[in-house]
Design a protein around this motif. Structure first.
Motif, mmCIF file in Angstrom:
data_model
loop_
_atom_site.group_PDB
_atom_site.id
_atom_site.type_symbol
_atom_site.label_atom_id
_atom_site.label_comp_id
_atom_site.label_asym_id
_atom_site.label_seq_id
_atom_site.Cartn_x
_atom_site.Cartn_y
_atom_site.Cartn_z
ATOM 1 N N GLU A 16 58.180 -51.500 34.664
ATOM 2 C CA GLU A 16 56.774 -50.944 35.002
ATOM 3 C C GLU A 16 55.683 -51.550 34.309
ATOM 4 N N ASN A 19 55.530 -55.701 33.159
ATOM 5 C CA ASN A 19 55.015 -56.091 34.184
ATOM 6 C C ASN A 19 53.205 -55.727 34.631
ATOM 7 N N LEU A 20 53.013 -54.566 33.858
ATOM 8 C CA LEU A 20 51.651 -54.649 34.554
ATOM 9 C C LEU A 20 50.838 -54.972 32.838
ATOM 10 N N SER A 22 51.836 -57.743 31.495
ATOM 11 C CA SER A 22 52.226 -58.924 31.387
ATOM 12 C C SER A 22 51.678 -60.107 32.025
ATOM 13 N N ALA A 23 50.850 -59.074 33.042
ATOM 14 C CA ALA A 23 49.533 -59.824 33.783
ATOM 15 C C ALA A 23 48.169 -59.728 32.631
ATOM 16 N N HIS A 24 48.254 -59.634 31.781
ATOM 17 C CA HIS A 24 47.501 -59.190 30.427
ATOM 18 C C HIS A 24 47.818 -60.601 29.703
ATOM 19 N N ASP A 26 51.470 -62.134 27.352
ATOM 20 C CA ASP A 26 52.858 -62.249 26.740
ATOM 21 C C ASP A 26 53.159 -60.567 26.231
ATOM 22 N N GLN A 54 44.670 -61.424 23.847
ATOM 23 C CA GLN A 54 45.755 -60.949 25.269
ATOM 24 C C GLN A 54 45.666 -59.396 25.078
ATOM 25 N N ALA A 58 43.938 -56.908 27.582
ATOM 26 C CA ALA A 58 45.172 -55.316 28.562
ATOM 27 C C ALA A 58 44.775 -54.229 28.048
ATOM 28 N N ASN A 61 40.839 -53.990 30.188
ATOM 29 C CA ASN A 61 41.535 -53.545 31.450
ATOM 30 C C ASN A 61 42.866 -52.332 31.834
#
Length: 78
Positions: A16, A19-20, A22-24, A26, A54, A58, A61
């Motif tokens: 999890e 994935n959190l 990775s949305a922002h 690599d 990136q 992250a 955000n």
């Protein structure tokens, strides 16, 4: 850039977290810290992101975002 993610819910999995982030961008690695005795989460993790821009995105955000009913904290690992 290596990031420290704190105040994670004990039920949040390494997948999890990956994935959190990775949305922002690599993600090179994601290491959820586990208690050696119980094998359960200690509530923090380290995430390695190769691109500094990136990683900063992250942080911007995700710092103080609600994840699994916990307000997580994200910062650059010292």
């Amino acid at each position: 850039m290596k990031l420290l993610v704190r105040n994670l819910s004990r039920s949040t999995s390494e997948e999890e977290i990956r994935n959190l982030f990775s949305a922002h961008g690599d993600v090179d690695s994601c290491d959820l810290v586990l208690d050696q005795t119980t094998g359960k989460s200690k509530g923090f993790a380290f995430v390695e992101m190769p691109n500094d821009d990136q990683a900063q995105k992250a942080i911007s955000n995700l710092h103080e975002a609600m994840v699994d009913k916990s307000r997580i904290r994200v910062k650059i690992s010292q």
